[in-house]
Design a protein around this motif. Structure first.
Motif, PDB file in Angstrom:
ATOM      1  N   GLU A  47       0.823  -1.205   0.000  1.00 20.50           N
ATOM      2  CA  GLU A  47       0.000   0.000   0.000  1.00 20.50           C
ATOM      3  C   GLU A  47       0.864   1.264   0.000  1.00 20.50           C
ATOM      4  O   GLU A  47       1.726   1.436   0.864  1.00 20.50           O
ATOM      5  N   GLY A  48       0.675   2.120  -0.988  1.00 16.32           N
ATOM      6  CA  GLY A  48       1.373   3.399  -1.049  1.00 16.32           C
ATOM      7  C   GLY A  48       2.808   3.338  -1.543  1.00 16.32           C
ATOM      8  O   GLY A  48       3.509   4.338  -1.560  1.00 16.32           O
ATOM      9  N   VAL A  49       3.259   2.164  -1.952  1.00 16.43           N
ATOM     10  CA  VAL A  49       4.649   1.999  -2.376  1.00 16.43           C
ATOM     11  C   VAL A  49       4.713   1.640  -3.859  1.00 16.43           C
ATOM     12  O   VAL A  49       3.929   0.823  -4.334  1.00 16.43           O
ATOM     13  N   ASN A  50       5.660   2.277  -4.565  1.00 13.61           N
ATOM     14  CA  ASN A  50       5.843   2.038  -5.997  1.00 13.61           C
ATOM     15  C   ASN A  50       4.559   2.337  -6.775  1.00 13.61           C
ATOM     16  O   ASN A  50       4.070   1.518  -7.546  1.00 13.61           O
ATOM     17  N   ILE A  51       4.041   3.531  -6.555  1.00 14.72           N
ATOM     18  CA  ILE A  51       2.800   3.945  -7.209  1.00 14.72           C
ATOM     19  C   ILE A  51       3.030   4.155  -8.711  1.00 14.72           C
ATOM     20  O   ILE A  51       3.934   4.863  -9.121  1.00 14.72           O
ATOM     21  N   LEU A  52       2.203   3.501  -9.479  1.00 15.64           N
ATOM     22  CA  LEU A  52       2.241   3.664 -10.935  1.00 15.64           C
ATOM     23  C   LEU A  52       0.966   4.383 -11.336  1.00 15.64           C
ATOM     24  O   LEU A  52      -0.100   4.109 -10.794  1.00 15.64           O
ATOM     25  N   THR A  53       1.082   5.298 -12.265  1.00 13.35           N
ATOM     26  CA  THR A  53      -0.130   5.962 -12.735  1.00 13.35           C
ATOM     27  C   THR A  53      -0.470   5.462 -14.127  1.00 13.35           C
ATOM     28  O   THR A  53       0.391   5.314 -14.987  1.00 13.35           O
ATOM     29  N   LYS A  54      -1.726   5.169 -14.287  1.00 11.89           N
ATOM     30  CA  LYS A  54      -2.203   4.693 -15.585  1.00 11.89           C
ATOM     31  C   LYS A  54      -3.281   5.638 -16.065  1.00 11.89           C
ATOM     32  O   LYS A  54      -4.145   6.049 -15.294  1.00 11.89           O
ATOM     33  N   HIS A  55      -3.206   5.952 -17.335  1.00  9.71           N
ATOM     34  CA  HIS A  55      -4.240   6.800 -17.907  1.00  9.71           C
ATOM     35  C   HIS A  55      -5.354   5.922 -18.451  1.00  9.71           C
ATOM     36  O   HIS A  55      -5.118   5.031 -19.255  1.00  9.71           O
ATOM     37  N   LYS A  56      -6.534   6.157 -17.947  1.00 12.20           N
ATOM     38  CA  LYS A  56      -7.674   5.330 -18.360  1.00 12.20           C
ATOM     39  C   LYS A  56      -8.587   6.131 -19.279  1.00 12.20           C
ATOM     40  O   LYS A  56      -8.836   7.316 -19.061  1.00 12.20           O
ATOM     41  N   LYS A  57      -9.082   5.434 -20.270  1.00 13.56           N
ATOM     42  CA  LYS A  57     -10.098   6.045 -21.124  1.00 13.56           C
ATOM     43  C   LYS A  57     -11.434   5.998 -20.392  1.00 13.56           C
ATOM     44  O   LYS A  57     -11.640   5.121 -19.558  1.00 13.56           O
ATOM     45  N   PRO A  58     -12.320   6.910 -20.729  1.00 12.51           N
ATOM     46  CA  PRO A  58     -13.638   6.865 -20.089  1.00 12.51           C
ATOM     47  C   PRO A  58     -14.295   5.504 -20.294  1.00 12.51           C
ATOM     48  O   PRO A  58     -14.169   4.902 -21.358  1.00 12.51           O
ATOM     49  N   SER A  59     -14.964   5.027 -19.278  1.00 13.40           N
ATOM     50  CA  SER A  59     -15.653   3.747 -19.368  1.00 13.40           C
ATOM     51  C   SER A  59     -16.960   3.832 -18.599  1.00 13.40           C
ATOM     52  O   SER A  59     -17.256   4.843 -17.976  1.00 13.40           O
ATOM     53  N   GLN A  60     -17.698   2.749 -18.617  1.00  9.72           N
ATOM     54  CA  GLN A  60     -18.950   2.686 -17.879  1.00  9.72           C
ATOM     55  C   GLN A  60     -18.716   2.999 -16.401  1.00  9.72           C
ATOM     56  O   GLN A  60     -19.407   3.808 -15.804  1.00  9.72           O
ATOM     57  N   ALA A  61     -17.709   2.352 -15.847  1.00 16.60           N
ATOM     58  CA  ALA A  61     -17.451   2.488 -14.417  1.00 16.60           C
ATOM     59  C   ALA A  61     -16.875   3.857 -14.080  1.00 16.60           C
ATOM     60  O   ALA A  61     -17.096   4.399 -13.006  1.00 16.60           O
ATOM     61  N   MET A  62     -16.140   4.424 -15.027  1.00 19.52           N
ATOM     62  CA  MET A  62     -15.437   5.665 -14.758  1.00 19.52           C
ATOM     63  C   MET A  62     -15.680   6.600 -15.930  1.00 19.52           C
ATOM     64  O   MET A  62     -14.945   6.600 -16.915  1.00 19.52           O
ATOM     65  N   GLN A  63     -16.754   7.371 -15.849  1.00 20.16           N
ATOM     66  CA  GLN A  63     -17.214   8.111 -17.013  1.00 20.16           C
ATOM     67  C   GLN A  63     -16.276   9.224 -17.449  1.00 20.16           C
ATOM     68  O   GLN A  63     -16.256   9.603 -18.613  1.00 20.16           O
ATOM     69  N   GLN A  64     -15.526   9.741 -16.525  1.00 17.67           N
ATOM     70  CA  GLN A  64     -14.600  10.819 -16.867  1.00 17.67           C
ATOM     71  C   GLN A  64     -13.291  10.301 -17.460  1.00 17.67           C
ATOM     72  O   GLN A  64     -12.561  11.047 -18.082  1.00 17.67           O
ATOM     73  N   GLY A  65     -12.990   9.047 -17.199  1.00 17.52           N
ATOM     74  CA  GLY A  65     -11.658   8.571 -17.529  1.00 17.52           C
ATOM     75  C   GLY A  65     -10.700   9.191 -16.555  1.00 17.52           C
ATOM     76  O   GLY A  65     -11.114   9.648 -15.497  1.00 17.52           O
ATOM     77  N   GLY A  66      -9.433   9.242 -16.884  1.00 14.46           N
ATOM     78  CA  GLY A  66      -8.502   9.953 -16.022  1.00 14.46           C
ATOM     79  C   GLY A  66      -7.345   9.093 -15.577  1.00 14.46           C
ATOM     80  O   GLY A  66      -7.042   8.082 -16.196  1.00 14.46           O
ATOM     81  N   ILE A  67      -6.720   9.534 -14.511  1.00 13.72           N
ATOM     82  CA  ILE A  67      -5.508   8.862 -14.051  1.00 13.72           C
ATOM     83  C   ILE A  67      -5.838   7.937 -12.881  1.00 13.72           C
ATOM     84  O   ILE A  67      -6.471   8.341 -11.923  1.00 13.72           O
ATOM     85  N   VAL A  68      -5.432   6.718 -13.022  1.00 16.07           N
ATOM     86  CA  VAL A  68      -5.646   5.748 -11.961  1.00 16.07           C
ATOM     87  C   VAL A  68      -4.298   5.402 -11.353  1.00 16.07           C
ATOM     88  O   VAL A  68      -3.336   5.137 -12.064  1.00 16.07           O
ATOM     89  N   LYS A  69      -4.239   5.466 -10.047  1.00 17.16           N
ATOM     90  CA  LYS A  69      -2.981   5.112  -9.381  1.00 17.16           C
ATOM     91  C   LYS A  69      -3.079   3.708  -8.832  1.00 17.16           C
ATOM     92  O   LYS A  69      -4.066   3.323  -8.237  1.00 17.16           O
ATOM     93  N   THR A  70      -2.034   2.972  -9.055  1.00 19.03           N
ATOM     94  CA  THR A  70      -2.031   1.592  -8.589  1.00 19.03           C
ATOM     95  C   THR A  70      -0.626   1.240  -8.099  1.00 19.03           C
ATOM     96  O   THR A  70       0.363   1.775  -8.601  1.00 19.03           O
ATOM     97  N   GLU A  71      -0.563   0.382  -7.114  1.00 18.10           N
ATOM     98  CA  GLU A  71       0.728  -0.012  -6.580  1.00 18.10           C
ATOM     99  C   GLU A  71       1.366  -1.076  -7.473  1.00 18.10           C
ATOM    100  O   GLU A  71       0.731  -2.096  -7.763  1.00 18.10           O
ATOM    101  N   GLY A  72       2.592  -0.839  -7.873  1.00 15.70           N
ATOM    102  CA  GLY A  72       3.313  -1.824  -8.670  1.00 15.70           C
ATOM    103  C   GLY A  72       3.988  -2.842  -7.756  1.00 15.70           C
ATOM    104  O   GLY A  72       4.177  -2.602  -6.561  1.00 15.70           O
ATOM    105  N   LYS A  73       4.363  -3.956  -8.350  1.00 20.23           N
ATOM    106  CA  LYS A  73       5.030  -5.000  -7.557  1.00 20.23           C
ATOM    107  C   LYS A  73       6.445  -4.559  -7.194  1.00 20.23           C
ATOM    108  O   LYS A  73       7.103  -3.889  -7.982  1.00 20.23           O
TER     109      LYS A  73
END
Ligand SMILES: [Zn+2]
Length: 107
Positions: free
Chosen positions: A40-66
């Motif tokens: 949690e909170g370590v090696n944060i990777l940012t991914k750019h997401k296209k708008p989708s059903q779940a996330m209508q705005q799209g945008g930047i999603v942060k996720t922890e990398g291995k």
């Protein structure tokens, strides 16, 4: 063959090397066969997401990398830092991890 890691999902660990050195967080996921974990909170990777059903705005999603499991130590709140652990075998044969510094049971 799956290697057993010294940490597992739900453990609080401290990073001892790399760009997130000193960071503390909970293990979100463990990959024993790869020797890697996600913290949690370590090696944060940012991914750019296209708008989708779940996330209508799209945008930047942060996720922890291995990260490599060898770059973390189990956190001991008595010592206030990541520590090396030993194994203590109880009378009933169960094993628990203990802090090598202060002897606190960390399981
Ligand atoms: Zn300790």
């Amino acid at each position: 063959m799956a290697n057993k890691l010294h940490v597992k999902k739900g453990d609080t660990v401290q990073v001892i090397s790399g760009k997130d050195k000193g960071a503390k967080g909970a293990v979100i996921e463990a990959f024993p066969s790869e020797g890697r974990i996600r913290v949690e909170g370590v090696n944060i990777l940012t991914k750019h997401k296209k708008p989708s059903q779940a996330m209508q705005q799209g945008g930047i999603v942060k996720t922890e990398g291995k990260i490599d499991a060898s770059t973390v130590l189990l956190y001991c709140d008595a010592c206030g830092k990541g520590v090396r652990t030993g194994v203590q075998i109880n009378e009933d044969g169960s094993k628990v991890r203990v802090c090598k510094k202060c002897g606190k049971v960390l399981d």
